[in-house]
Design a protein around this motif. Structure first.
Motif, short mmCIF file in Angstrom:
data_model
loop_
_atom_site.label_atom_id
_atom_site.label_comp_id
_atom_site.label_asym_id
_atom_site.label_seq_id
_atom_site.Cartn_x
_atom_site.Cartn_y
_atom_site.Cartn_z
N ASP A 189 -58.86 3.84 9.50
CA ASP A 189 -58.06 3.82 8.28
C ASP A 189 -58.66 2.78 7.34
O ASP A 189 -59.63 2.10 7.67
N ARG A 190 -58.10 2.65 6.15
CA ARG A 190 -58.67 1.77 5.15
C ARG A 190 -58.69 0.32 5.63
O ARG A 190 -59.67 -0.41 5.39
N GLY A 210 -62.70 12.06 6.59
CA GLY A 210 -62.06 12.62 5.40
C GLY A 210 -62.35 11.81 4.15
O GLY A 210 -63.50 11.48 3.85
N PRO A 211 -61.31 11.44 3.38
CA PRO A 211 -61.53 10.74 2.12
C PRO A 211 -62.13 9.34 2.28
O PRO A 211 -62.58 8.76 1.30
N LEU A 212 -62.13 8.81 3.50
CA LEU A 212 -62.75 7.49 3.73
C LEU A 212 -64.25 7.60 3.92
O LEU A 212 -64.93 6.57 4.04
N THR A 213 -64.79 8.82 3.94
CA THR A 213 -66.21 9.01 4.18
C THR A 213 -67.06 8.16 3.24
O THR A 213 -66.88 8.16 2.04
N ARG A 243 -68.47 18.32 4.83
CA ARG A 243 -68.48 16.88 4.63
C ARG A 243 -68.38 16.49 3.18
O ARG A 243 -68.99 17.08 2.31
N ARG A 244 -67.61 15.45 2.91
CA ARG A 244 -67.48 14.92 1.57
C ARG A 244 -68.72 14.10 1.20
O ARG A 244 -69.45 13.67 2.07
#
Length: 250
Positions: A189-190, A210-213, A243-244
């Motif tokens: 997590d962040r 996910g968005p933390l990539t 993948r982001r």
């Protein structure tokens, strides 16, 4: 259709590299978590990559090559947990195919076993001498924390120890700086990503962040015993769709 990975041109450096996640290399008759590949299967998988002009390398080498725009044909190979079978079973296969890898180890469990896996089977982990041997063979050594705990559930004291103390111990053990971290269980997590940055790591590997990539939460693809040529092909082809974007290495 041809498979291209990390062309090294500018567009590729803005997408996540293809990184394979391995664990144990041994007999897989009793493998409830599907973390084991046999040496024969690993040999076949690396041969498949090499036939397609792809070379497996460690993460620091891969990221440095991407930063220089020279990562064409390179993929990342990582081995989590630091199982003792890496030296005897995985390393000879890597060398046979001209590949290298990053080995993420647990300095708080040297010579122990995978006690965090309740279903077993118990698998021995590398000793200090085993890790030194791998490092002397050119394998990049990274931290997997001290003891393999879910860092998203750890308090601040435990989090700092798992990140900072593990890095310091491995630096002392190998005599080389430790650039990479790998999140136990892939959970992130962040707060944990920020703590990894504070601890001084250059990059960190997750699974599906996910968005933390990003450089401190790089996605990886699980590779197991069932991954024959067709499945490997699909995992390579679908990687760019799943993948982001990710920035360059820190």
């Amino acid at each position: 259709m041809a498979v291209t990975v990390d062309t090294g041109r500018s567009p590729s450096r803005t997408s996540a590299p293809w990184v394979a996640m391995y664990h144990s290399v041994a007999d897989c008759a009793d493998d409830p978590y599907r973390i084991t590949v046999t040496p024969e299967r690993l040999d076949g998988q690396l041969a498949w990559l090499r036939r397609r002009g792809l070379t497996g390398v460690g993460m620091a080498e891969l990221l440095a090559a991407r930063n220089r725009g020279r990562a064409q044909g390179l993929v990342g190979l990582t081995f989590d947990d630091g199982y003792a079978d890496f030296v005897d079973a995985a390393l000879p296969v890597l060398r046979r195919h001209g590949c290298n890898a990053t080995l993420f180890v647990l300095p708080g469990r040297l010579g122990g076993d995978n006690a965090w896996d309740p279903l077993g089977p118990r698998k021995p982990l590398l000793t200090a001498d085993g890790i030194r041997h791998a490092a002397a063979e050119g394998v990049e050594i990274g931290s997997h924390g001290l003891t393999h705990v879910d860092l998203t559930r750890a308090d601040d004291r435990v989090l700092a120890a798992e990140l900072g103390e593990s890095r310091a111990l491995l630096t002392e053990l190998t005599g080389a700086p430790v650039a990479g971290f790998c999140y136990p269980y892939g959970t992130v997590d962040r707060r944990v990503v920020d703590a990894v940055a504070v601890a001084g790591y250059d990059y960190a590997c997750a699974i599906d962040p996910g968005p933390l990539t990003g450089p401190l939460a790089l996605p990886r693809v699980h590779i197991g015993q069932r991954d024959t040529a067709v499945r490997l092909y699909l995992k390579l082809r679908l990687h760019g769709l799943r993948r982001r974007p990710v920035g360059g290495p820190r």
